[in-house]
Design a protein around this motif. Structure first.
Motif, PDB file in Angstrom:
ATOM      1  N   PHE A 140       0.805  -1.223   0.000  1.00 53.64           N
ATOM      2  CA  PHE A 140       0.000   0.000   0.000  1.00 53.64           C
ATOM      3  C   PHE A 140       0.841   1.278   0.000  1.00 53.64           C
ATOM      4  N   GLN A 141       2.152   1.124   0.152  1.00 54.45           N
ATOM      5  CA  GLN A 141       3.040   2.288   0.228  1.00 54.45           C
ATOM      6  C   GLN A 141       4.144   2.120  -0.816  1.00 54.45           C
ATOM      7  N   PRO A 142       3.913   2.558  -2.055  1.00 54.52           N
ATOM      8  CA  PRO A 142       4.907   2.368  -3.123  1.00 54.52           C
ATOM      9  C   PRO A 142       6.278   2.949  -2.785  1.00 54.52           C
ATOM     10  N   GLU A 143       6.310   4.022  -2.014  1.00 54.05           N
ATOM     11  CA  GLU A 143       7.586   4.629  -1.669  1.00 54.05           C
ATOM     12  C   GLU A 143       8.436   3.688  -0.818  1.00 54.05           C
ATOM     13  N   LEU A 144       7.790   2.950   0.083  1.00 55.28           N
ATOM     14  CA  LEU A 144       8.519   1.965   0.890  1.00 55.28           C
ATOM     15  C   LEU A 144       9.078   0.857   0.008  1.00 55.28           C
ATOM     16  N   ALA A 145       8.288   0.415  -0.962  1.00 60.20           N
ATOM     17  CA  ALA A 145       8.750  -0.625  -1.886  1.00 60.20           C
ATOM     18  C   ALA A 145       9.964  -0.143  -2.665  1.00 60.20           C
ATOM     19  N   ARG A 146       9.946   1.131  -3.083  1.00 59.87           N
ATOM     20  CA  ARG A 146      11.075   1.677  -3.838  1.00 59.87           C
ATOM     21  C   ARG A 146      12.327   1.730  -2.974  1.00 59.87           C
ATOM     22  N   ILE A 147      12.178   2.180  -1.716  1.00 62.23           N
ATOM     23  CA  ILE A 147      13.325   2.242  -0.811  1.00 62.23           C
ATOM     24  C   ILE A 147      13.903   0.850  -0.584  1.00 62.23           C
ATOM     25  N   LEU A 148      13.025  -0.118  -0.370  1.00 64.90           N
ATOM     26  CA  LEU A 148      13.480  -1.495  -0.144  1.00 64.90           C
ATOM     27  C   LEU A 148      14.226  -2.023  -1.362  1.00 64.90           C
ATOM     28  N   LYS A 149      13.707  -1.758  -2.537  1.00 67.29           N
ATOM     29  CA  LYS A 149      14.362  -2.214  -3.764  1.00 67.29           C
ATOM     30  C   LYS A 149      15.723  -1.567  -3.934  1.00 67.29           C
ATOM     31  N   ASP A 150      15.792  -0.254  -3.733  1.00 68.47           N
ATOM     32  CA  ASP A 150      17.042   0.472  -3.937  1.00 68.47           C
ATOM     33  C   ASP A 150      18.090   0.124  -2.886  1.00 68.47           C
ATOM     34  N   GLN A 151      17.658  -0.017  -1.627  1.00 69.92           N
ATOM     35  CA  GLN A 151      18.594  -0.191  -0.522  1.00 69.92           C
ATOM     36  C   GLN A 151      19.007  -1.645  -0.306  1.00 69.92           C
ATOM     37  N   VAL A 152      18.084  -2.589  -0.599  1.00 70.32           N
ATOM     38  CA  VAL A 152      18.328  -3.983  -0.231  1.00 70.32           C
ATOM     39  C   VAL A 152      18.379  -4.900  -1.441  1.00 70.32           C
ATOM     40  N   SER A 153      17.304  -4.908  -2.211  1.00 69.91           N
ATOM     41  CA  SER A 153      17.130  -5.953  -3.225  1.00 69.91           C
ATOM     42  C   SER A 153      18.283  -6.017  -4.215  1.00 69.91           C
ATOM     43  N   LYS A 154      18.709  -4.870  -4.744  1.00 74.31           N
ATOM     44  CA  LYS A 154      19.751  -4.873  -5.771  1.00 74.31           C
ATOM     45  C   LYS A 154      21.061  -5.441  -5.243  1.00 74.31           C
ATOM     46  N   GLN A 155      21.430  -5.044  -4.014  1.00 73.26           N
ATOM     47  CA  GLN A 155      22.708  -5.501  -3.458  1.00 73.26           C
ATOM     48  C   GLN A 155      22.656  -6.974  -3.074  1.00 73.26           C
ATOM     49  N   VAL A 156      21.531  -7.404  -2.513  1.00 72.83           N
ATOM     50  CA  VAL A 156      21.384  -8.809  -2.140  1.00 72.83           C
ATOM     51  C   VAL A 156      21.371  -9.684  -3.389  1.00 72.83           C
ATOM     52  N   LEU A 157      20.679  -9.232  -4.422  1.00 73.83           N
ATOM     53  CA  LEU A 157      20.595 -10.022  -5.654  1.00 73.83           C
ATOM     54  C   LEU A 157      21.968 -10.295  -6.238  1.00 73.83           C
ATOM     55  N   SER A 158      22.830  -9.296  -6.280  1.00 76.23           N
ATOM     56  CA  SER A 158      24.159  -9.489  -6.876  1.00 76.23           C
ATOM     57  C   SER A 158      24.952 -10.535  -6.112  1.00 76.23           C
ATOM     58  N   ARG A 159      24.828 -10.548  -4.802  1.00 77.03           N
ATOM     59  CA  ARG A 159      25.563 -11.521  -3.986  1.00 77.03           C
ATOM     60  C   ARG A 159      24.990 -12.925  -4.155  1.00 77.03           C
ATOM     61  N   LEU A 160      23.667 -13.032  -4.208  1.00 77.43           N
ATOM     62  CA  LEU A 160      23.059 -14.344  -4.402  1.00 77.43           C
ATOM     63  C   LEU A 160      23.379 -14.903  -5.784  1.00 77.43           C
ATOM     64  N   LEU A 161      23.420 -14.044  -6.787  1.00 75.13           N
ATOM     65  CA  LEU A 161      23.793 -14.508  -8.120  1.00 75.13           C
ATOM     66  C   LEU A 161      25.213 -15.074  -8.116  1.00 75.13           C
ATOM     67  N   HIS A 162      26.109 -14.415  -7.392  1.00 79.79           N
ATOM     68  CA  HIS A 162      27.487 -14.892  -7.286  1.00 79.79           C
ATOM     69  C   HIS A 162      27.532 -16.277  -6.645  1.00 79.79           C
ATOM     70  N   ILE A 163      26.750 -16.476  -5.587  1.00 80.68           N
ATOM     71  CA  ILE A 163      26.729 -17.769  -4.893  1.00 80.68           C
ATOM     72  C   ILE A 163      26.175 -18.855  -5.805  1.00 80.68           C
ATOM     73  N   VAL A 164      25.056 -18.571  -6.465  1.00 77.02           N
ATOM     74  CA  VAL A 164      24.448 -19.551  -7.358  1.00 77.02           C
ATOM     75  C   VAL A 164      25.405 -19.939  -8.476  1.00 77.02           C
ATOM     76  N   GLU A 165      26.048 -18.971  -9.073  1.00 76.35           N
ATOM     77  CA  GLU A 165      27.001 -19.260 -10.152  1.00 76.35           C
ATOM     78  C   GLU A 165      28.155 -20.116  -9.644  1.00 76.35           C
ATOM     79  N   HIS A 166      28.590 -19.874  -8.403  1.00 73.94           N
ATOM     80  CA  HIS A 166      29.662 -20.679  -7.806  1.00 73.94           C
ATOM     81  C   HIS A 166      29.255 -22.142  -7.723  1.00 73.94           C
ATOM     82  N   PHE A 167      28.048 -22.414  -7.213  1.00 73.02           N
ATOM     83  CA  PHE A 167      27.608 -23.803  -7.076  1.00 73.02           C
ATOM     84  C   PHE A 167      27.227 -24.409  -8.422  1.00 73.02           C
ATOM     85  N   GLN A 168      26.834 -23.596  -9.386  1.00 74.44           N
ATOM     86  CA  GLN A 168      26.627 -24.118 -10.735  1.00 74.44           C
ATOM     87  C   GLN A 168      27.951 -24.570 -11.338  1.00 74.44           C
ATOM     88  N   ASP A 169      28.999 -23.792 -11.133  1.00 75.89           N
ATOM     89  CA  ASP A 169      30.323 -24.156 -11.632  1.00 75.89           C
ATOM     90  C   ASP A 169      30.810 -25.460 -11.006  1.00 75.89           C
TER      91      ASP A 169
END
Length: 228
Positions: A140-169
């Motif tokens: 119900f609060q789009p601004e909160l969703a934007r803050i969460l995406k900018d502050q958390v999601s992008k940085q967490v995603l990059s790290r999880l992608l690194h981990i997944v690629e490691h175990f795929q290798d």
């Protein structure tokens, strides 16, 4: 911190941590700290729409007008609580904990998965009221969703992608788009953690078995084709 003293009832770790991060310049008064605690507890129990400033004021032991001297509206009060939580607590802790996971040498994907689940459970337990507010209000609060995406999601995603690629290798996760594997991994873990602690805590949970079933479900879904 401007003389604010924690009573027995206000010594919850989440409140202490929030005030520590928010009140870095020592400008928060005793009354403001009580308002914040009362607002967090009320928003968490009843949701933003179901809460009133008069109820928050009564719980904080202040006049309702005192709230409006610090915050123009009830929404301002909500954002003054949740935005610093995302920026100053949630984002740094997520990054810090996933960095720890990256630095650890896990024997296999299962060991990593169990460590992540245990870590997320501990985080939710330690910040339950604030996370409950965040979960309730993001739709119900789009601004909160934007803050969460900018502050958390992008940085967490990059790290999880690194981990997944490691175990795929290493041949421990099937070859698919890493972002798809991350989505499946995260959705499985979060669906359990959110249901267990935020949506249906009153349910008679067999937690150890639920964790075990979640681990088995993720591993079977992501295992390479030659191991099926």
């Amino acid at each position: 911190m401007s003389g604010f003293q924690y009573s027995h009832d206000t010594s919850e770790s989440w409140l202490q941590e929030w005030i520590l991060h928010y009140n870095t310049e020592g400008k928060m008064t005793d009354k403001q700290a009580r308002i914040v605690q009362a607002a967090i507890e009320t928003f968490s129990d009843k949701g933003f729409a179901g809460s009133s400033t008069s109820e928050i004021a009564q719980k904080a032991g202040v006049a309702e007008g005192t709230i409006f001297r610090h915050y123009k509206t009830k929404k301002d009060l909500l954002f003054s609580i949740v935005a610093p939580f995302i920026s100053n607590m949630l984002a740094p802790l997520f990054i810090k904990e996933f960095t720890k996971v990256l630095d650890e040498k896990y024997e296999n994907f299962e060991a990593f998965l169990r460590a992540v689940i245990a870590n997320r459970i501990q985080f939710v337990r330690s910040h339950l009221p604030l996370l409950k507010i965040l979960l309730q209000e993001i739709p119900f609060q789009p601004e909160l969703a934007r803050i969460l995406k900018d502050q958390v999601s992008k940085q967490v995603l990059s790290r999880l992608l690194h981990i997944v690629e490691h175990f795929q290798d290493q041949g421990q996760i099937r070859q698919m788009e890493p972002v798809t594997a991350v989505r499946l991994l995260v959705s499985s873990i979060l669906s359990f953690v959110i249901a267990r602690y935020l949506l249906a805590p009153q349910f008679h949970w067999k937690e150890e078995q639920e964790i075990e079933d979640t681990v088995r479900f993720v591993i079977m879904g992501l295992q390479p084709d030659d191991k099926e």
